[in-house]
Design a protein around this motif. Structure first.
Motif, PDB file in Angstrom:
ATOM      1  N   GLY A 178      43.602   5.854  59.153  1.00 12.85           N
ATOM      2  CA  GLY A 178      44.871   6.292  59.724  1.00 12.85           C
ATOM      3  C   GLY A 178      45.964   5.245  59.638  1.00 12.85           C
ATOM      4  O   GLY A 178      47.150   5.578  59.704  1.00 12.85           O
ATOM      5  N   ALA A 179      45.571   3.963  59.489  1.00 10.88           N
ATOM      6  CA  ALA A 179      46.575   2.900  59.386  1.00 10.88           C
ATOM      7  C   ALA A 179      47.440   3.052  58.140  1.00 10.88           C
ATOM      8  O   ALA A 179      48.566   2.560  58.098  1.00 10.88           O
ATOM      9  CB  ALA A 179      45.887   1.532  59.374  1.00 10.88           C
ATOM     10  N   LEU A 180      46.918   3.729  57.120  1.00  5.93           N
ATOM     11  CA  LEU A 180      47.694   3.949  55.898  1.00  5.93           C
ATOM     12  C   LEU A 180      48.843   4.927  56.129  1.00  5.93           C
ATOM     13  O   LEU A 180      49.709   5.078  55.268  1.00  5.93           O
ATOM     14  CB  LEU A 180      46.786   4.485  54.785  1.00  5.93           C
ATOM     15  CG  LEU A 180      45.694   3.533  54.290  1.00  5.93           C
ATOM     16  CD1 LEU A 180      44.781   4.241  53.306  1.00  5.93           C
ATOM     17  CD2 LEU A 180      46.315   2.288  53.651  1.00  5.93           C
ATOM     18  N   TYR A 181      48.823   5.588  57.289  1.00  3.85           N
ATOM     19  CA  TYR A 181      49.897   6.532  57.616  1.00  3.85           C
ATOM     20  C   TYR A 181      50.672   6.098  58.851  1.00  3.85           C
ATOM     21  O   TYR A 181      51.337   6.910  59.489  1.00  3.85           O
ATOM     22  CB  TYR A 181      49.313   7.928  57.815  1.00  3.85           C
ATOM     23  CG  TYR A 181      48.925   8.583  56.513  1.00  3.85           C
ATOM     24  CD1 TYR A 181      49.845   9.333  55.787  1.00  3.85           C
ATOM     25  CD2 TYR A 181      47.645   8.434  55.997  1.00  3.85           C
ATOM     26  CE1 TYR A 181      49.505   9.918  54.581  1.00  3.85           C
ATOM     27  CE2 TYR A 181      47.292   9.008  54.781  1.00  3.85           C
ATOM     28  CZ  TYR A 181      48.229   9.758  54.084  1.00  3.85           C
ATOM     29  OH  TYR A 181      47.885  10.326  52.872  1.00  3.85           O
ATOM     30  N   LYS A 182      50.599   4.797  59.182  1.00  4.28           N
ATOM     31  CA  LYS A 182      51.386   4.285  60.296  1.00  4.28           C
ATOM     32  C   LYS A 182      52.872   4.477  60.007  1.00  4.28           C
ATOM     33  O   LYS A 182      53.352   4.099  58.954  1.00  4.28           O
ATOM     34  CB  LYS A 182      51.108   2.792  60.516  1.00  4.28           C
ATOM     35  CG  LYS A 182      49.863   2.506  61.330  1.00  4.28           C
ATOM     36  CD  LYS A 182      49.756   1.024  61.628  1.00  4.28           C
ATOM     37  CE  LYS A 182      48.589   0.728  62.560  1.00  4.28           C
ATOM     38  NZ  LYS A 182      48.489  -0.720  62.866  1.00  4.28           N
ATOM     39  N   LYS A 232      60.140   2.888  61.153  1.00  6.79           N
ATOM     40  CA  LYS A 232      59.039   3.122  60.217  1.00  6.79           C
ATOM     41  C   LYS A 232      58.462   1.814  59.711  1.00  6.79           C
ATOM     42  O   LYS A 232      57.243   1.613  59.692  1.00  6.79           O
ATOM     43  CB  LYS A 232      59.531   3.958  59.039  1.00  6.79           C
ATOM     44  CG  LYS A 232      58.451   4.266  58.003  1.00  6.79           C
ATOM     45  CD  LYS A 232      59.015   4.597  56.645  1.00  6.79           C
ATOM     46  CE  LYS A 232      59.492   3.351  55.925  1.00  6.79           C
ATOM     47  NZ  LYS A 232      59.836   3.610  54.500  1.00  6.79           N
ATOM     48  N   ILE A 233      59.332   0.883  59.313  1.00  4.84           N
ATOM     49  CA  ILE A 233      58.872  -0.398  58.773  1.00  4.84           C
ATOM     50  C   ILE A 233      58.177  -1.216  59.856  1.00  4.84           C
ATOM     51  O   ILE A 233      57.139  -1.839  59.612  1.00  4.84           O
ATOM     52  CB  ILE A 233      60.046  -1.183  58.171  1.00  4.84           C
ATOM     53  CG1 ILE A 233      60.632  -0.420  56.994  1.00  4.84           C
ATOM     54  CG2 ILE A 233      59.603  -2.572  57.721  1.00  4.84           C
ATOM     55  CD1 ILE A 233      61.863  -1.053  56.398  1.00  4.84           C
ATOM     56  N   LEU A 234      58.718  -1.210  61.074  1.00  2.18           N
ATOM     57  CA  LEU A 234      58.085  -1.952  62.172  1.00  2.18           C
ATOM     58  C   LEU A 234      56.689  -1.409  62.476  1.00  2.18           C
ATOM     59  O   LEU A 234      55.763  -2.175  62.756  1.00  2.18           O
ATOM     60  CB  LEU A 234      58.964  -1.878  63.423  1.00  2.18           C
ATOM     61  CG  LEU A 234      60.289  -2.659  63.371  1.00  2.18           C
ATOM     62  CD1 LEU A 234      61.124  -2.369  64.606  1.00  2.18           C
ATOM     63  CD2 LEU A 234      60.021  -4.151  63.258  1.00  2.18           C
ATOM     64  N   LEU A 235      56.519  -0.103  62.417  1.00  2.00           N
ATOM     65  CA  LEU A 235      55.208   0.492  62.648  1.00  2.00           C
ATOM     66  C   LEU A 235      54.238   0.160  61.519  1.00  2.00           C
ATOM     67  O   LEU A 235      53.047  -0.049  61.748  1.00  2.00           O
ATOM     68  CB  LEU A 235      55.336   2.016  62.788  1.00  2.00           C
ATOM     69  CG  LEU A 235      55.942   2.530  64.102  1.00  2.00           C
ATOM     70  CD1 LEU A 235      56.253   4.011  64.013  1.00  2.00           C
ATOM     71  CD2 LEU A 235      55.000   2.256  65.271  1.00  2.00           C
TER      72      LEU A 235
END
Length: 354
Positions: free
Chosen positions: A315-319, A64-67
Motif C-alpha cells: 500500500g505504500a506504493l499508493y501513498k 501528495k509529495i509529503l505523503l
C-alpha cells in the motif's frame, strides 16, 4: 526588327518569370512566418494551460509529495483533509502553495513541449498509418494515440526533469528542516555542487517508465473519448457543429487523468523517493524525536520498490493517491480545456484532434 522583337519578348518572359519567383518567395515567406507564429501560439497555449491547471491544485500537489516521502515511523497525517489542515496550521496560506513557483516554472515548458509534441507526433503517425493502410480517410486508433501521448510525455518530462527534482525537494522541506533551499536556482546550484550533475536526474528511469502509461493514457483516453462522443452523439452531448461543450470536455479530461495516474502512480512514488537520495535534511528522514535521522539507502529503482514493499507494505506504493486523485481529476481536465480554448481564441490552425 525581328531581333528587337525577340529581345523584347525575351525580356518580357524574363520579367514574368522573375515576378512569378518573387511572388512564390513572398508566399513561402508568409507561409513560413504564419507557421512559425502558429507554433509560438501553440506553445504559449500549452504553457498557460499547464500553469493554470497546476496552480488550481497546488495545495493537493504539495500534500501528495509529503505523503509519498513521509517517514513511516513519524506519521503526522493520513488523510487529505487532515493533511491540508496540518499544513495550514503549521505553515499558513503560503505553506499551501510552497513549491508552486518552481512547479509552474517547470510545468510551463513541460506542458508546452508535451502538447506541441503530441500534435506533431500524432500527425506524423497518422500520415504513416494512412500510407500503410492505403486509406486516406483513416483515423488514429486508441493505441496509436497512446503511442503519440507517450512520446509527448517523454519529451516534456526529459526537458524539464531537473526542475521536477528541485521542486520535490523545495516542496518537502519544512520550517523545522535543519537546512533549507532558498529558491530554485539556489537548490540547483547546491545539488550540483554537493551531489554532482547526475543528482539532477535521480529517478529519471522510473519517470520515463511511468510517463509512458501516464501521458499515453491521458492523451489516448481523452482523444478517444472525444472521438467516440462525436461519432455516436449520445444524450445530446454533441451540438450540430460536432462540437463538445466545456463540461463534456472536462469530463473527458477527468476520466483520462484518473485512468493515467492510477496506472502510473507507484512509479511516481519510487521516482520521488529516489530524488530524495543524498539529501540528509529531507523531511521524510526525521524520526519521532525530531533530532535523530534515519538515512535511507537505495541502490536503484528495483531496490526502492523492494524495500518499500518489505518495510511498509504494498500500500505504500499508493501513498498520497487520494489527494493525487482529487488533484488529477480537475488538473488534467482544466489543462486540456484551457489549451483548446486558448487555441480557439487565438485562431491556431493546429488542433490535437485534427
Amino acid at each position: 526588327m525581328a531581333s528587337e522583337d525577340v529581345k523584347t519578348s525575351g525580356s518580357a518572359v524574363s520579367t514574368i518569370v522573375n515576378l512569378a519567383e518573387e511572388a512564390k518567395l513572398a508566399r513561402e515567406g508568409v507561409t513560413a512566418q504564419s507557421y512559425a507564429f502558429s507554433i509560438c501560439k501553440s506553445l504559449f497555449a500549452g504553457g498557460v494551460a499547464g500553469a493554470v491547471s497546476r496552480t488550481a491544485v497546488a495545495p493537493l500537489e504539495r500534500l501528495k509529495i509529503l505523503l509519498q516521502v513521509q517517514n513511516p515511523h513519524n506519521i503526522k497525517y493520513n488523510g487529505t483533509m487532515q493533511g491540508l489542515k496540518y499544513i495550514w496550521r503549521t505553515e499558513g496560506f503560503r505553506g499551501m502553495f510552497k513549491g508552486n513557483g518552481t512547479n509552474c516554472a517547470r510545468i510551463v515548458p513541460n506542458s508546452a513541449i508535451k502538447f506541441f509534441s503530441y500534435e506533431h507526433a500524432s500527425k506524423r503517425i497518422l500520415h504513416l498509418y494512412q500510407q500503410q493502410t492505403g486509406n486516406e480517410d483513416a483515423e488514429l486508433t486508441p493505441l496509436l494515440r497512446l503511442g503519440a501521448g507517450a512520446f509527448a510525455g517523454i519529451m516534456g518530462m526529459s526537458a524539464t526533469y531537473p526542475m521536477d527534482m528541485v521542486r520535490g525537494r523545495l516542496t518537502v522541506q519544512t520550517e523545522k528542516s535543519p537546512y533549507r533551499y532558498r529558491g530554485i536556482f539556489h537548490a540547483l546550484s547546491t545539488v550540483l555542487r554537493e551531489e554532482g550533475p547526475r543528482a539532477l536526474y535521480k529517478g529519471w528511469v522510473p519517470s520515463v517508465i511511468g510517463v509512458i502509461p501516464y501521458a499515453g493514457l491521458n492523451f489516448g483516453v481523452y482523444e478517444s473519448l472525444k472521438a467516440w462522443l462525436i461519432k455516436t452523439k449520445p444524450y445530446g452531448l454533441v451540438n450540430d457543429d460536432c462540437e463538445l461543450s466545456v463540461p463534456t470536455k472536462l469530463a473527458c479530461g477527468a476520466a483520462a487523468g484518473t485512468v493515467g495516474q492510477t496506472v502510473a502512480y507507484p512509479l511516481d512514488v519510487i521516482r520521488r523517493r529516489m530524488q530524495m537520495l543524498g539529501w540528509n535534511n529531507a523531511a521524510s528522514v526525521v524520526t519521532g524525536d525530531g533530532r535523530s535521522k534515519v538515512q535511507l539507502e537505495y541502490t536503484g529503482m528495483i531496490d526502492v520498490f523492494r524495500k518499500t514493499v518489505r518495510h511498509e507494505g504494498f500500500g505504500a506504493l499508493y501513498k498520497g493517491l487520494i489527494p493525487n486523485s482529487v488533484k488529477v481529476v480537475p488538473s488534467i481536465a482544466i489543462a486540456f480545456v484551457t489549451y483548446e480554448t486558448l487555441k480557439d481564441i487565438m485562431g491556431v490552425e493546429i488542433k490535437i484532434s485534427d
